[in-house]
Design an enzyme around this catalytic site. Structure first.
Site, mmCIF file in Angstrom:
data_model
loop_
_atom_site.group_PDB
_atom_site.id
_atom_site.type_symbol
_atom_site.label_atom_id
_atom_site.label_comp_id
_atom_site.label_asym_id
_atom_site.label_seq_id
_atom_site.Cartn_x
_atom_site.Cartn_y
_atom_site.Cartn_z
ATOM 1 N N ASP A 138 6.130 4.073 4.888
ATOM 2 C CA ASP A 138 6.951 3.006 5.476
ATOM 3 C C ASP A 138 6.802 1.698 4.707
ATOM 4 O OD1 ASP A 138 4.355 2.762 6.381
ATOM 5 O OD2 ASP A 138 4.925 1.830 8.272
ATOM 6 N N HIS A 139 6.023 1.742 3.636
ATOM 7 C CA HIS A 139 5.933 0.561 2.779
ATOM 8 C C HIS A 139 6.393 0.840 1.345
ATOM 9 C CE1 HIS A 139 3.738 -2.170 5.547
ATOM 10 N NE2 HIS A 139 3.489 -1.009 6.127
ATOM 11 N N ASP A 193 -0.164 -4.193 5.643
ATOM 12 C CA ASP A 193 -0.966 -3.787 6.799
ATOM 13 C C ASP A 193 -2.411 -4.071 6.467
ATOM 14 O OD1 ASP A 193 1.345 -2.950 7.849
ATOM 15 O OD2 ASP A 193 0.902 -0.808 7.816
ATOM 16 N N HIS A 224 6.639 -6.372 11.327
ATOM 17 C CA HIS A 224 5.958 -5.105 11.542
ATOM 18 C C HIS A 224 5.326 -5.051 12.939
ATOM 19 C CE1 HIS A 224 3.347 -1.657 10.657
ATOM 20 N NE2 HIS A 224 4.104 -1.450 9.615
ATOM 21 N N HIS A 227 -7.414 -1.278 5.738
ATOM 22 C CA HIS A 227 -6.338 -0.387 6.137
ATOM 23 C C HIS A 227 -6.398 0.995 5.478
ATOM 24 C CE1 HIS A 227 -2.651 0.625 8.092
ATOM 25 N NE2 HIS A 227 -2.046 0.886 6.946
ATOM 26 N N GLU A 267 1.534 -8.773 9.484
ATOM 27 C CA GLU A 267 1.925 -7.666 10.361
ATOM 28 C C GLU A 267 1.425 -7.972 11.765
ATOM 29 O OE1 GLU A 267 -0.022 -4.448 11.388
ATOM 30 O OE2 GLU A 267 -1.872 -4.692 10.259
ATOM 31 N N HIS A 295 0.835 -1.206 0.000
ATOM 32 C CA HIS A 295 0.000 0.000 0.000
ATOM 33 C C HIS A 295 0.863 1.247 0.000
ATOM 34 C CE1 HIS A 295 0.602 -0.786 4.305
ATOM 35 N NE2 HIS A 295 0.396 0.498 4.511
#
Lengths: 600, 969
Positions: free
Chosen positions: A72-73, A178, A414, A157, A203, A68
């Site tokens: 941080d991804h 996530d 995660h 998410h 995660e 996504h």
């Protein structure tokens, strides 16, 4: 034994910088390519030199998958593809592909323009990087090459968040990214079918939390806002541009609509406006309500929420303002906060977690006097509220997903090590599967026991199933056939066909055995006795006495001759093909026991 | 055999039937049409290719087949079946066999053997499945015959080993529908088959095909439905099926588990992996709760729905469903609900939330936390949070059902229901409000809960608000602050949505009468009286003030000390409101004032109700006095009608009955008056006056009979006969009048014919009721029928006249319940002096809001009529969605009527009223005539031609002031 190797380059026992290397059946896949919020040095990006010291990454990786658009991804993606060098395919969903560059550009601007860093990726690099992206649909199986295929599942998410199944032959890995198992006002809940992967990489942000129902929080939030507005106060809601902001907007918008309220709601412009545009477009990715009603009215076309202008902050009367950023550390939200803080009728609602040191954190911990820059003291009289709206699955949700997917192994990423430990123990205890939680750079090896598919010809299958009883699920079934292994494929065919295909002539293998019987009578009488005996014993078989003096039992031939030396001893010649081995050996042992003393 | 069959078919082809009619006068010769089977046979023989044959069969299937020729057709089909090589044609034939054996009146046992025989040589799986389906149809028609059933079950068992899922599916279905149910019978017959149906089906629970597994479970459920007691042993098997990969299997398995839990609630089952044991119903409850978080929403809906009906579950398990056992960072956390409750009980209210207010408290033992196998844990929390609104609605319904049976659970689930008031889908919100209303007997709302409930009063949806008002009508509030809060919020609602006036007043009426002691301390504040100073008199027309007064007066009814707190004007206002809004303001025992209305003692049960007795007595009187001289009858009728009408006004529950009988007597009276001998004997030139009277009477009777037939709910066929009979008499009267006024026999001839036809159809419709009508008009008429048919119109008229006069007056039996359809238009109120202005030629929308009581099928019958001053009338059909159904027998019409007109110089009033449309075809009598689909459609009933459509106005007209302005240019 085949194995799957997993190495987290980031997000191993940690939150942020998600980047996981998976090698499965000789294919190498990189899952996510994120940056770390906490660092400003080299540590902010994953250490790609782990993959290879020199040489293009393309040679070592078959594909990259982004779950996504959160930084941080996906934050390290342009650095990875343009600066380190990767030309292979990058997979992400359509909304992620649309929104990701906006966020990257924003991130770049802040780092380069505001903080003045050099040696950072440029706008052009972001564009070039996005050109390598292949967009996928939900539940669409994409063939990366002949063997490797990936498939996206809905993850909740944020808009466009997806879980990915990576499959090579019979081995598969599911990476969740996530996800959120409880639906919210704009997105649905994550869902996966019973795909039974060899490994589920999940995660575990909220590994030790079971959350309360969302409804209470929503109701509380609405009540607070409503009361303040009725009192004539102003409500400030500091948010980050994407994700929760849209959820809260929908929440307030529908509430305003329902309750017929007139107070204006404003939304700070800029990034959010662009993002809202995409939310309007990707209706299929939202929840049931929005999907069902968008024909009449798109829920993201807000009726009550208007764009904010700096001058509006001084307007009299009640209003609600969503402003960025979310932790009140800078920008528009802080400006508005300073203007409104002095009035006890006003209210600020913090919808998320605040990092230590920010204004948000200070006021939440109860500080009422704030020192602003320039030795200015700001007295906070307005009400301060905290509402947590989070979009990660809680412990129950994680367990629920595991139950849905039924994996052979689970790997947690995660999350914090201590919390993972608890969840790991629970997973092992309740599902009886192995659970791993590697740290960054640590490789976990999982041995799989893949089932090997074999093609069987229909004729053979039908023939073989027709013989026995109905196939029973629980019992394995014996089958006769020839296994042909040719060009990496397995086929089970009937022996005749196999011979034909291989161009071989059929050879017959016969066993012959001589059995001596003491019998003084004449040959044909002996034969008759043998015949009668066999007929009596082998009731289910067809025993025939042929005119030439031999006996056949099914396809087994028995002939009797007198012994050349001893006329009292008869030699029985038993001959059978190897297919009838079972019956043949039984017959010989039967005959060896001798004939019963005839009564006649 | 085939030759023989063909012969039979051709025999049918030319069969001549003589039909004997009851009336000897008309003897008719009728030819039956060429038989269907013959035509089919010819067609099929002609067919050259399978496609052709298929076409013929398809065409054939579209037409009905008469009962007598079904067997022949089946034989023909079977014959072709054996000859046919193409599987698709055989399939179609097989399906046709099933269709044909469904024919009403046809007993398929004669073709059963053949159908079973066909199974033997069939190779195609599809055809086999279709044949089994046909057998199923045959079997269901012959359920009374146990040997047939046994045979079919045996056949099914034989084919259970088939490799195709479709065949196995059908076999299981067959076993489920026809398997032996009664233990006794099973014993005898089973001896030869020696099979236990349950075992056979149970074996297929782990078939390799999910469709067969589903069919097996469904068959098991079918057996249960037919009364077989399922064995407890299949419980374990069913539990395993809950983990199946396919949703339809899981969904069916959930049902099966539910059934078993209802059958063996108290038996004990072990908990796997421990040596504890629990009751089966608890175990099943836990398992079904688990399915509320299934991956497929179909299963979730199913599970949530079934939870509601598991009332035997122990309270310990039940309460778990609402507890998710929250934790944060491995520490126990309290839910927001618990916190709210604590806050409330500690006396502190609405404290500003601090960060970390919800900080978790005690540490949790990590070993004890059980994340998934906690059974019922939090099932409803999950269900109510589900992403699909279908699941949420099902969960709310289940909560409702469980709460109704367990007060303690009701108390606990309150918080969750209140939360659902904020759902994003209106349907869910509405449902949860209704649920809350249903369980409101068991609960008392805390103040903070009430607060949340009242917040919804501002909802812009009218349905939600009204549902909420209904809810408030029957809730218990614990404190006087609560009452005050409710009043304040309701008044706020009133100012925001003035149209809710009626509903709010009603709500306050109940709120007051339920909580008199809580209202008492609030009275001075509410009336703003002051011990020393006179306060200004409030405005009497202010709806808010009326609302407050309604609350107070209703509380005062059971609180005699309250009137002492009233000021002078309050008494005056009471008198005014008691008159103007008598349904909202109860009679009060006020000092210095006599209680006007008679006390209604509730102890009298309806049986001994004197008013009911009175009704019956007066009717008896009328029916007994039929032989008196006409003058006496007339007077008695007049008195009785007057009495009945008055009774109807006084006793609302008897209103329907009284009005109905009064109308009937009125008709009778009119008839008697019109037939008075004196008038008929006058010479021809003086006919004029009497003609006018008689024809007017006839017309009125006709109208009244339509009213009687269509305006009352609960009218049974016995009444319908009497009504129709009355109508027939009126028609006879009309005929006589016309006969006397018109010259020449030509027009009369047609009229007579028509009348006789009507008599005929009357006879056919009510043949069963005729014995009860001794001595009546129709009875006599039917005796004279042969004479009437042959005689000339003038004679007919003469006969009619004498019969009419001689016939006796029929006793009208009363049904149990009779309600007159009524409608009240709430909006427009008709009070406004401001004309509704609009540009002529354009349209203006007028909101119409009306309540309808005792209207059956309002969607089809209720119309809105608009009458313009120029006499122009407009009929509007409201949309079906405009009708809501707030309670049994009650409907609410909220619609918009579009008005338009050319320009006027002055504003003027239009009339709006509601009409009840009827159609005499739709009458209850004709619905009784059996209509078989396979019967010959050529013989249409003659009903349709004399079907009369009309409308009955059933509401008071409301005047609306409008002004179409000329368009400006």
């Amino acid at each position: 034994m085949p194995e799957i190797k997993v190495t987290p380059l980031g997000a191993g026992q940690d939150v942020g910088r998600s980047c996981i290397l998976v090698s499965i059946a000789g294919k190498n896949v990189m899952l996510d390519c994120g940056m770390h919020m906490g660092y400003n040095d080299d540590r902010r990006f994953p250490d790609f030199s782990y993959i290879t010291q020199n040489g293009r990454l393309t040679d070592f990786l078959d594909c990259v998958i982004i779950s996504h658009f959160h930084l941080d991804h996906c934050g390290a993606l342009p650095y990875f593809s343009e600066m380190v060098g990767y030309d292979g395919p990058i997979y992400m969903t359509h909304p992620t592909k649309a929104i990701c560059p906006i966020l990257l550009e924003d991130y770049r601007k802040i780092t380069v323009d505001k903080k003045g860093e050099t040696n950072f990726f440029t706008s052009q690099m972001i564009k070039d990087c996005m050109k390598k992206v292949v967009a996928v649909h939900l539940h669409q199986t994409v063939q990366v090459d002949e063997e490797l295929e990936i498939k996206a599942y809905y993850a909740g998410h944020v808009l466009g968040a997806a879980m990915f199944q990576i499959k090579v032959g019979c081995e598969s890995v599911v990476y969740t990214g996530d996800y959120n198992m409880t639906p919210d006002r704009h997105l649905g809940a994550a869902w996966i079918d019973k795909c039974r992967p060899d490994l589920l990489i999940s995660e575990s942000t909220y590994a030790t939390t079971i959350r309360d129902s969302k409804r209470c929080r929503e109701r509380d939030f609405l009540k607070k806002v409503h009361e303040t507005v009725e009192r004539g106060g102003k409500v400030l809601i500091p948010v980050f541009a994407l994700g929760r902001a849209q959820e809260l907007c929908i929440l307030l918008e529908t509430f305003w609509e329902r309750m017929n309220l007139k107070a204006p709601i404003y939304f700070s412009t800029g990034l959010t406006e662009k993002a809202n545009h995409y939310y309007k477009l990707f209706i299929t990715w939202t929840n049931q309500k929005i999907r069902k009603t968008f024909v009449q009215r798109n829920m993201f076309e807000f009726k009550h929420i208007k764009a904010f202008d700096r001058a509006f902050a001084d307007n009299p009367g009640p209003m609600v303002v969503f402003a960025t950023p979310g932790m009140l550390h800078a920008g528009q939200s802080l400006q508005i906060f300073r203007k409104w803080a002095g009035n006890e009728k006003n209210m600020v609602i913090m919808p998320g977690y605040c990092v230590q040191g920010t204004v948000g954190h200070k006021i939440l911990s109860g500080q009422r006097k704030l020192e602003m820059e320039g030795r200015q003291i700001l007295e906070v009289k307005m009400q301060v509220e905290y509402m947590s709206f989070s979009a990660h699955a809680d412990a129950k949700g994680i367990m629920q997903l595991i139950r849905q997917a039924e994996p052979q192994n689970v790997l947690l990423v995660h999350g914090e090590a201590k919390k993972m430990e608890f969840l790991k123990q629970k997973i092992e205890q309740e599902f009886h599967v192995n659970c791993y939680m590697p740290a960054n750079g640590e490789t976990t090896t999982i041995f799989t026991n893949p089932s090997i598919p074999v093609d069987i010809s229909l004729g053979l299958l039908k023939r073989e199933t027709a013989i026995g009883l109905l196939p029973d699920v629980k019992k394995p079934k014996l089958m006769h056939g020839t296994l042909i292994m040719k060009d990496n494929s397995f086929r089970l065919v009937s022996p005749e066909q196999a011979l034909k295909e291989l161009g071989l002539a059929e050879h017959q293998l016969r066993f012959t055995c001589r059995v001596h019987i003491q019998d003084p009578r004449k040959e044909h009488e002996t034969v008759l006795r043998v015949y009668n005996h066999l007929k009596a014993v082998l009731k289910d078989y067809s025993v025939q006495h042929l005119p030439d003096g031999s006996i056949t039992v099914e396809s087994i031939l028995i002939q009797a001759t007198a012994h050349s030396e001893d006329q009292g001893t008869k030699v029985l010649l038993v001959s059978w093909t190897y297919q009838d081995e079972e019956l043949g050996s039984y017959l010989t042992s039967l005959l060896k026991k001798g004939l019963p003393q005839s009564t006649s | 055999m085939a030759a023989h069959l063909k012969k039979r078919v051709y025999e049918e082809f030319t069969k001549v039937v003589q039909q004997q009619h009851e009336d000897l006068s008309a003897k008719k010769l009728r030819l039956t049409k060429p038989s269907k089977s013959a035509a089919l046979h010819v067609d099929l023989c002609k067919a050259t290719s399978p496609a052709d044959a298929l076409q013929y069969l398809l065409q054939f299937a579209r037409k009905p087949v008469e009962v007598e020729s079904v067997e022949g057709v089946v034989r023909i089909l079977l014959e072709h079946y054996y000859k046919e090589n193409d599987a698709s044609v055989r399939l179609k034939i097989a399906s046709l066999l099933g269709l044909l054996s469904k024919t009403a009146g046809f007993s398929p046992d004669c073709i059963m053997d053949d159908a079973i025989n066909t199974l033997q040589n069939e190779k195609s799986h599809q055809v086999l499945a279709q044949l089994l389906d046909t057998l199923l149809v045959i079997g269901t028609k012959l359920t009374e015959n146990p040997s047939v059933r046994m045979r079919l079950v045996e056949v099914a068992c034989k084919h259970l080993t088939d490799s195709s899922h479709g065949v196995r599916n059908k076999c299981l279905q067959l076993i489920g529908c026809l398997g032996p149910v009664e233990k006794g019978v099973a014993k005898e017959v089973e001896s030869q088959s020696a099979k236990d149906v349950q075992k056979i089906i149970g074996d297929h629970f782990n078939d390799q095909d999910p469709r067969v597994r589903t069919a097996a479970i469904k068959a098991m459920l079918q057996l249960h439905e037919r009364g077989l007691k399922l064995q407890q042993t299949i419980y374990c098997q069913a539990c395993k099926l809950l983990a199946d990969d396919y949703e339809q299997v899981r969904s069916a398995a959930v049902q099966l588990i539910w059934v078993l839990s209802q059958l063996y609630p108290e038996s004990i089952v072990p908990i796997p992996s421990s040596n504890e044991e629990i009751r089966l119903v608890d175990d099943a409850f836990g398992k079904i709760c688990h399915m509320v978080s299934d991956g497929s929403w179909v299963v979730r809906v199913q599970a949530a729905k079934l939870l509601g009906s598991m009332q035997q579950v122990s309270s310990h398990f039940l309460e778990q469903t609402l507890d998710k056992k929250l934790m944060s960072d491995l520490r126990r956390k309290r839910t927001a609900h618990e916190r709210a409750k604590e806050l409330y009980s500690s006396g502190e209210f609405s404290s500003g939330r601090k960060w970390g207010d919800d900080a978790p408290k005690e540490e949790i033992d990590t070993g004890a936390v059980n994340l998934i196998e906690s059974g019922a844990c939090g099932a409803f929390v999950h269900g109510l949070e589900d992403e699909m609104y279908e699941v949420r609605i099902a969960a709310v319904e289940a909560l409702c059902m469980l709460a109704q049976s367990s007060p303690s659970f009701a108390e606990k689930c309150l918080d969750f229901l209140v939360d659902m008031f904020n759902d994003e889908i209106e349907e869910v919100r509405l449902q949860s409000i209704h649920t809350m209303r249903k369980i409101s007997n068991n609960i008392t709302l805390r103040e903070d809960q009430l607060d949340t409930v009242l917040a919804v009063l501002e909802d812009s949806s009218r349905d939600i608000r009204e549902a909420l008002h209904e809810l408030l009508c029957c809730t218990n509030v614990s404190t006087k602050e609560g009452i005050h809060l409710a009043l304040v919020e309701l008044l706020k609602n009133l100012t925001k949505y003035p149209t809710d006036r009626e509903s709010i007043w009603k709500c306050l009426k109940f709120l007051g009468s339920r909580h008199p002691t809580l209202v008492l301390p609030l009275v001075p504040e509410l009336l703003s009286t002051h011990p020393f100073f006179d306060t200004p008199e409030p405005d009497m027309d202010d709806p808010a003030y009326i609302a407050v007064l309604v609350l107070i007066f209703n509380a005062a009814k059971s609180c005699p000390t309250m009137p002492a707190l009233f000021s002078d004007h309050t008494f005056r206002h009471y008198a005014y409101l008691r008159d103007s809004l008598s349904h909202l303001v109860p009679p009060l025992r006020l000092p210095g004032r006599k209680l006007v209305s008679s006390p209604v003692s509730p102890s009298i049960t309806p049986n001994e109700d004197p008013s009911q007795q009175f009704l019956h007595q007066s009717l008896e009187r009328v029916y007994n006095l039929q032989h008196l001289d006409p003058q006496g009858v007339q007077e008695l009728l007049e008195f009785t009608i007057r009495d009945l009408q008055r009774l109807g006004e006084l006793q609302s529950e008897l209103a329907g009955m009284a009005d109905f009988t009064a109308t009937y007597l009125q008709c009778q009276l009119l008839l008697i008056k019109a037939l008075q001998e004196k008038l008929w004997n006058v010479a021809a030139p003086l006919y004029l006056k009497q003609n006018a009277l008689a024809s007017a009477a006839a017309k009125q009777i006709l109208e009244e009979t339509y009213k009687m037939e269509f305006m009352y709910s609960g009218v049974e066929s016995r009444q319908v006969v009497i009504i129709h009979h009355m109508r027939l008499q009126a028609k006879a009267l009309q005929l006589i009048v016309t006969a006397r006024t018109t010259r020449g026999a030509e027009p009369l001839f047609g009229m007579c014919e028509k009348f006789l036809q009507e008599v005929d159809s009357f006879q056919r419709c009510f043949i069963s009721e005729l014995p009860h009508m001794q001595g009546s008009f129709v009875d006599k008429l039917l005796d004279l029928m042969p004479r009437l048919v042959t005689s000339k119109p003038s004679e007919v008229v003469k006969i009619l006249q004498t019969t009419l006069r001689q016939s006796t007056f029929l006793h009208l039996p009363l049904p149990e319940q009779l309600h007159r359809a009524t409608a009240t238009i709430i909006e427009p109120t008709g009070e406004s002096d401001n004309p509704l202005r609009f540009t002529s030629g354009l349209v203006v929308a007028l909101d119409v809001d009306a309540t309808l009581e005792h209207v059956q099928d309002p969607q089809g019958t209720v119309k809105v009529q608009v009458l313009y001053p120029d006499g122009q009338a407009q009929l509007i059909h409201p949309k079906p969605a405009d009708f809501r159904n707030p309670g049994p027998g009650r409907h609410r019409l909220i619609t918009q009527v579009y008005l338009s007109h050319t320009a006027w110089t002055e504003p003027c009033q239009i009339e709006v009223r509601l009409l009840l449309a009827y159609n005499s075809n739709r009458s209850k009598a004709s619905a009784k005539i059996p209509k078989s689909t396979w019967s010959d459609s050529m013989e249409a009933l003659p009903q349709s031609e004399n079907g009369i459509e009309g409308t009955i106005p059933f509401s008071k007209p409301v005047k609306v002031y409008i002004m179409p302005k000329p368009a400006r240019r």
